[in-house]
Design a protein around this motif. Structure first.
Motif, PDB file in Angstrom:
ATOM      1  N   ALA A   1      44.210  43.307  51.895  1.00  0.00           N
ATOM      2  CA  ALA A   1      45.308  43.890  51.110  1.00  0.00           C
ATOM      3  C   ALA A   1      45.656  43.004  49.919  1.00  0.00           C
ATOM      4  O   ALA A   1      45.888  43.499  48.804  1.00  0.00           O
ATOM      5  CB  ALA A   1      46.537  44.083  51.992  1.00  0.00           C
ATOM      6  N   LEU A   2      45.674  41.687  50.128  1.00  0.00           N
ATOM      7  CA  LEU A   2      45.972  40.754  49.035  1.00  0.00           C
ATOM      8  C   LEU A   2      44.883  40.807  47.969  1.00  0.00           C
ATOM      9  O   LEU A   2      45.167  40.848  46.762  1.00  0.00           O
ATOM     10  CB  LEU A   2      46.086  39.323  49.575  1.00  0.00           C
ATOM     11  N   TYR A   3      43.635  40.812  48.410  1.00  0.00           N
ATOM     12  CA  TYR A   3      42.504  40.807  47.486  1.00  0.00           C
ATOM     13  C   TYR A   3      42.513  42.062  46.610  1.00  0.00           C
ATOM     14  O   TYR A   3      42.307  42.001  45.399  1.00  0.00           O
ATOM     15  CB  TYR A   3      41.199  40.717  48.269  1.00  0.00           C
ATOM     16  N   LYS A   4      42.758  43.212  47.246  1.00  0.00           N
ATOM     17  CA  LYS A   4      42.766  44.459  46.487  1.00  0.00           C
ATOM     18  C   LYS A   4      43.929  44.490  45.498  1.00  0.00           C
ATOM     19  O   LYS A   4      43.785  44.969  44.376  1.00  0.00           O
ATOM     20  CB  LYS A   4      42.854  45.647  47.437  1.00  0.00           C
ATOM     21  N   ALA A   5      45.100  43.967  45.922  1.00  0.00           N
ATOM     22  CA  ALA A   5      46.267  43.960  45.035  1.00  0.00           C
ATOM     23  C   ALA A   5      45.984  43.165  43.771  1.00  0.00           C
ATOM     24  O   ALA A   5      46.457  43.507  42.685  1.00  0.00           O
ATOM     25  CB  ALA A   5      47.479  43.377  45.766  1.00  0.00           C
ATOM     26  N   ARG A   6      45.195  42.114  43.905  1.00  0.00           N
ATOM     27  CA  ARG A   6      44.894  41.271  42.745  1.00  0.00           C
ATOM     28  C   ARG A   6      43.968  41.971  41.746  1.00  0.00           C
ATOM     29  O   ARG A   6      43.803  41.534  40.616  1.00  0.00           O
ATOM     30  CB  ARG A   6      44.247  39.962  43.202  1.00  0.00           C
ATOM     31  N   LYS A   7      43.356  43.067  42.182  1.00  0.00           N
ATOM     32  CA  LYS A   7      42.420  43.807  41.328  1.00  0.00           C
ATOM     33  C   LYS A   7      43.033  45.065  40.730  1.00  0.00           C
ATOM     34  O   LYS A   7      42.357  45.809  40.029  1.00  0.00           O
ATOM     35  CB  LYS A   7      41.189  44.214  42.155  1.00  0.00           C
ATOM     36  N   GLU A   8      44.310  45.333  41.014  1.00  0.00           N
ATOM     37  CA  GLU A   8      44.854  46.658  40.736  1.00  0.00           C
ATOM     38  C   GLU A   8      45.539  46.840  39.389  1.00  0.00           C
ATOM     39  O   GLU A   8      46.286  47.770  39.204  1.00  0.00           O
ATOM     40  CB  GLU A   8      45.817  47.064  41.859  1.00  0.00           C
ATOM     41  N   GLY A   9      45.329  45.983  38.429  1.00  0.00           N
ATOM     42  CA  GLY A   9      45.915  46.209  37.120  1.00  0.00           C
ATOM     43  C   GLY A   9      47.405  45.941  37.086  1.00  0.00           C
ATOM     44  O   GLY A   9      47.947  45.195  37.903  1.00  0.00           O
ATOM     45  N   CYS A  10      48.096  46.567  36.141  1.00  0.00           N
ATOM     46  CA  CYS A  10      49.523  46.294  35.940  1.00  0.00           C
ATOM     47  C   CYS A  10      50.356  46.791  37.117  1.00  0.00           C
ATOM     48  O   CYS A  10      50.238  47.939  37.549  1.00  0.00           O
ATOM     49  CB  CYS A  10      50.014  46.961  34.654  1.00  0.00           C
ATOM     50  N   TRP A  11      51.259  45.899  37.612  1.00  0.00           N
ATOM     51  CA  TRP A  11      52.078  46.217  38.780  1.00  0.00           C
ATOM     52  C   TRP A  11      53.495  46.639  38.419  1.00  0.00           C
ATOM     53  O   TRP A  11      54.369  46.659  39.296  1.00  0.00           O
ATOM     54  CB  TRP A  11      52.098  45.032  39.738  1.00  0.00           C
ATOM     55  N   GLY A  62      48.051  25.866  49.650  1.00  0.00           N
ATOM     56  CA  GLY A  62      47.745  24.826  48.679  1.00  0.00           C
ATOM     57  C   GLY A  62      47.009  25.398  47.481  1.00  0.00           C
ATOM     58  O   GLY A  62      46.275  26.392  47.613  1.00  0.00           O
ATOM     59  N   PRO A  63      47.171  24.800  46.297  1.00  0.00           N
ATOM     60  CA  PRO A  63      46.586  25.366  45.075  1.00  0.00           C
ATOM     61  C   PRO A  63      45.067  25.469  45.100  1.00  0.00           C
ATOM     62  O   PRO A  63      44.495  26.439  44.611  1.00  0.00           O
ATOM     63  CB  PRO A  63      47.069  24.407  43.971  1.00  0.00           C
ATOM     64  N   GLY A  64      44.402  24.487  45.660  1.00  0.00           N
ATOM     65  CA  GLY A  64      42.938  24.520  45.685  1.00  0.00           C
ATOM     66  C   GLY A  64      42.399  25.646  46.534  1.00  0.00           C
ATOM     67  O   GLY A  64      41.529  26.415  46.111  1.00  0.00           O
ATOM     68  N   ALA A  65      42.919  25.768  47.751  1.00  0.00           N
ATOM     69  CA  ALA A  65      42.464  26.819  48.662  1.00  0.00           C
ATOM     70  C   ALA A  65      42.810  28.203  48.124  1.00  0.00           C
ATOM     71  O   ALA A  65      42.020  29.145  48.221  1.00  0.00           O
ATOM     72  CB  ALA A  65      43.099  26.623  50.041  1.00  0.00           C
ATOM     73  N   TRP A  66      44.009  28.344  47.537  1.00  0.00           N
ATOM     74  CA  TRP A  66      44.432  29.638  46.994  1.00  0.00           C
ATOM     75  C   TRP A  66      43.490  30.116  45.886  1.00  0.00           C
ATOM     76  O   TRP A  66      43.055  31.265  45.886  1.00  0.00           O
ATOM     77  CB  TRP A  66      45.862  29.530  46.468  1.00  0.00           C
ATOM     78  N   SER A  67      43.162  29.245  44.965  1.00  0.00           N
ATOM     79  CA  SER A  67      42.302  29.652  43.848  1.00  0.00           C
ATOM     80  C   SER A  67      40.893  29.996  44.319  1.00  0.00           C
ATOM     81  O   SER A  67      40.232  30.863  43.746  1.00  0.00           O
ATOM     82  CB  SER A  67      42.253  28.547  42.781  1.00  0.00           C
ATOM     83  N   LYS A 117      36.838  33.152  54.851  1.00  0.00           N
ATOM     84  CA  LYS A 117      37.317  31.895  54.288  1.00  0.00           C
ATOM     85  C   LYS A 117      38.839  31.807  54.417  1.00  0.00           C
ATOM     86  O   LYS A 117      39.399  30.746  54.746  1.00  0.00           O
ATOM     87  CB  LYS A 117      36.896  31.789  52.821  1.00  0.00           C
ATOM     88  N   PHE A 118      39.506  32.914  54.177  1.00  0.00           N
ATOM     89  CA  PHE A 118      40.962  32.967  54.289  1.00  0.00           C
ATOM     90  C   PHE A 118      41.409  32.622  55.714  1.00  0.00           C
ATOM     91  O   PHE A 118      42.316  31.813  55.922  1.00  0.00           O
ATOM     92  CB  PHE A 118      41.432  34.372  53.907  1.00  0.00           C
ATOM     93  N   GLU A 119      40.761  33.225  56.694  1.00  0.00           N
ATOM     94  CA  GLU A 119      41.113  32.956  58.086  1.00  0.00           C
ATOM     95  C   GLU A 119      40.886  31.492  58.439  1.00  0.00           C
ATOM     96  O   GLU A 119      41.730  30.859  59.098  1.00  0.00           O
ATOM     97  CB  GLU A 119      40.295  33.844  59.022  1.00  0.00           C
ATOM     98  N   TRP A 121      39.777  33.813  45.571  1.00  0.00           N
ATOM     99  CA  TRP A 121      39.473  34.948  44.693  1.00  0.00           C
ATOM    100  C   TRP A 121      38.078  34.863  44.113  1.00  0.00           C
ATOM    101  O   TRP A 121      37.694  35.690  43.283  1.00  0.00           O
ATOM    102  CB  TRP A 121      40.521  35.017  43.573  1.00  0.00           C
ATOM    103  N   VAL A 122      37.296  33.890  44.555  1.00  0.00           N
ATOM    104  CA  VAL A 122      35.901  33.799  44.124  1.00  0.00           C
ATOM    105  C   VAL A 122      35.129  34.930  44.784  1.00  0.00           C
ATOM    106  O   VAL A 122      35.339  35.254  45.950  1.00  0.00           O
ATOM    107  CB  VAL A 122      35.296  32.435  44.533  1.00  0.00           C
ATOM    108  N   LEU A 123      34.232  35.548  44.046  1.00  0.00           N
ATOM    109  CA  LEU A 123      33.438  36.650  44.596  1.00  0.00           C
ATOM    110  C   LEU A 123      32.749  36.206  45.875  1.00  0.00           C
ATOM    111  O   LEU A 123      32.235  35.097  45.965  1.00  0.00           O
ATOM    112  CB  LEU A 123      32.386  37.102  43.585  1.00  0.00           C
ATOM    113  N   GLY A 124      32.726  37.093  46.858  1.00  0.00           N
ATOM    114  CA  GLY A 124      32.102  36.775  48.125  1.00  0.00           C
ATOM    115  C   GLY A 124      33.118  36.462  49.211  1.00  0.00           C
ATOM    116  O   GLY A 124      32.772  36.376  50.382  1.00  0.00           O
ATOM    117  N   ALA A 125      34.379  36.296  48.840  1.00  0.00           N
ATOM    118  CA  ALA A 125      35.418  35.987  49.827  1.00  0.00           C
ATOM    119  C   ALA A 125      36.108  37.237  50.347  1.00  0.00           C
ATOM    120  O   ALA A 125      37.077  37.140  51.076  1.00  0.00           O
ATOM    121  CB  ALA A 125      36.453  35.047  49.217  1.00  0.00           C
TER     122      ALA A 125
END
Length: 463
Positions: free
Chosen positions: A347-357, A412-417, A429-431, A420-424
């Motif tokens: 759900a988080l991943y898709k939301a990040r792809k959905e354009g203007c909120w 944490g900032p490193g893990a969060w960024s 990786k999130f789990e 969103w790398v393709l393949g995740a």
């Protein structure tokens, strides 16, 4: 990727020419298999997702030809003509000895379909990986811009996709019917065809939700009938936890595109789906037979299966005017499916792809999008849209922003960024990160639920 690799260049050329006109190209069975092997070997050898994306985007001619071919609902006669063309080779020893030559004209239609699928599916699968990679990097509904080349180039060399017509040249309904053929387990050994085609359909849906809305219309072949057939076939032997969770995870993508349509599809096939789910529950290994890591995964999978089953057993009501679905049971799939980390991340991943909120945005996804600097999840067209969204009368961003910000700080900032790398997109990786940092699973579920709710409301508002 080595751009100067002559064998790789030749492999791309073989597939592009074949997909453009399979009955007149010089490609034979041996050359098609060789080309797929060259491309797959190169693809698997690339560890950087950025380099994979570069490789996929650099072949717009192949992408266009492939999507045109694989979404074309071929007749039996057309498949026969293609079989004739690619099995007539007398030069290659492998072609001369090919057992599938006997399945060409004169054989039963079902045998010809098996032969056609066996030969042509590998090129389809190889290019599906490239297409999925390109789509995953795009913002939902935002097509590529046409480029001006000096000197002018072949129009097919323009970035893909430029428009809806370029994206699905054969239209929605025809494309859905055509992809169902490639997914049929009886032609390609089960999950080898089912899961890759569902992943591709999910990528198409994430980028262009109307495709998902077409998938949940009768006859439901690709999204429901084929997976249920595959599950039942597997249950006669052994079924893996991965096969089950892959289907449920991808189904979340389709339900986000059209929640009510997805539920109507399940209700229309209630008896057959419930029978399959009951068989799934009875085939789950006993706890004492599982390793601790496997037990957790199966527990999450069972939660999903039981959640869907509870919902289908409940009394449902479909509004005749709007088509919306409601249940007497409160604890339905929409709230229970986010019991594990992986599906919450979807759900988080898709939301990040959905354009203007901004729910009241008049321009949709136009212009350059910017991320909210606090939650780093939701995009906006600009300062005006972001300001309006922050204090929206019905769906203010500030409420969900606090939840997502909290989760972001926990990771944490490193893990969060890196998420969103393709393949995740499978959430593994999130789990792993959430468990390593001991983040409460219930809190992750709540964040996933809230994001899902907003995505559902947004999708309805665009219908």
């Amino acid at each position: 990727m080595n751009a100067a690799n002559p064998l790789l260049e030749k492999a791309f050329e073989v597939l592009t020419i074949f997909f453009r006109d399979p009955t007149t190209s010089y490609a034979c069975t041996t050359s098609l298999f060789w080309a797929c092997d060259q491309i797959s070997t190169e693809w698997q050898g690339i560890t950087s997702e950025a380099r994979k994306l570069k490789m996929a985007k650099s072949r717009p001619q192949l992408l266009r030809a492939a999507i045109r071919f694989m979404t074309l609902d071929l007749s039996s006669a057309q498949r026969t003509e293609i079989l004739k063309a690619i099995t007539k080779c007398q030069t290659c020893q492998a072609c001369r000895e090919l057992p599938l030559r006997d399945a060409c004209p004169g054989a039963a239609e079902e045998l010809r379909n098996h032969a056609f699928h066996a030969i042509v599916y590998p090129p389809v699968w190889a290019t599906t990986q490239l297409l999925t990679c390109v789509l995953s990097a795009l913002t939902q509904g935002k097509f590529r811009n046409r480029k001006e080349y000096t000197p002018p180039r072949d129009p097919e060399a323009q970035p893909w996709p430029l428009s809806v017509e370029d994206f699905l040249p054969n239209g929605l309904k025809t494309s859905v019917n055509a992809l169902a053929f490639w997914a049929k387990p009886e032609y390609a050994g089960g999950t080898k065809a089912v899961n890759p085609m569902l992943r591709f359909a999910a990528a198409l849906t994430t980028f262009y939700p109307p495709f998902g809305r077409e998938l949940v219309k009768p006859p439901y072949t690709l999204l429901l009938k084929i997976p249920m057939q595959y599950f039942n076939d597997c249950l006669n032997g052994v079924i893996s936890q991965g096969d089950v969770t892959t289907y449920f995870g991808l189904s979340s993508v389709f339900s986000l595109a059209d929640r009510d349509g997805f539920l109507r599809m399940l209700i229309a096939n209630r008896d057959s789906v419930l029978t399959t789910f009951e068989r799934l529950e009875s085939h789950v290994p006993k706890p004492e037979e599982l390793q601790p890591s496997e037990k957790h995964r199966w527990d999450s999978t069972l939660t999903l299966v039981r959640g869907w089953s509870d919902m289908l057993r409940a009394k449902s009501t479909i509004d005749r005017k709007t088509g919306s679905v409601s249940f007497d049971l409160l604890d339905t799939m929409e709230y229970r499916r986010f019991q594990d980390f992986g599906t919450s991340f979807l759900a988080l991943y898709k939301a990040r792809k959905e354009g203007c909120w901004n729910f009241d945005c008049p321009g949709g996804n136009g212009g350059t999008l910017r991320l909210c600097s606090q939650c780093d999840l939701f995009h906006y067209c600009g300062p005006k849209c972001q300001k309006e969204a922050w204090k929206h009368p019905n769906y203010p961003h500030k409420h969900i922003c606090i939840l997502v910000c909290t989760l972001r700080k926990m990771l944490g900032p490193g893990a969060w960024s890196q998420l969103w790398v393709l393949g995740a997109t499978d959430g593994t990786k999130f789990e792993a990160v959430c468990r390593a940092k001991k983040i409460d699973e219930e809190f992750v579920r709540v964040v996933g639920d809230r994001v899902l709710m907003l995505s559902t409301i947004k999708a309805r508002s665009k219908c």
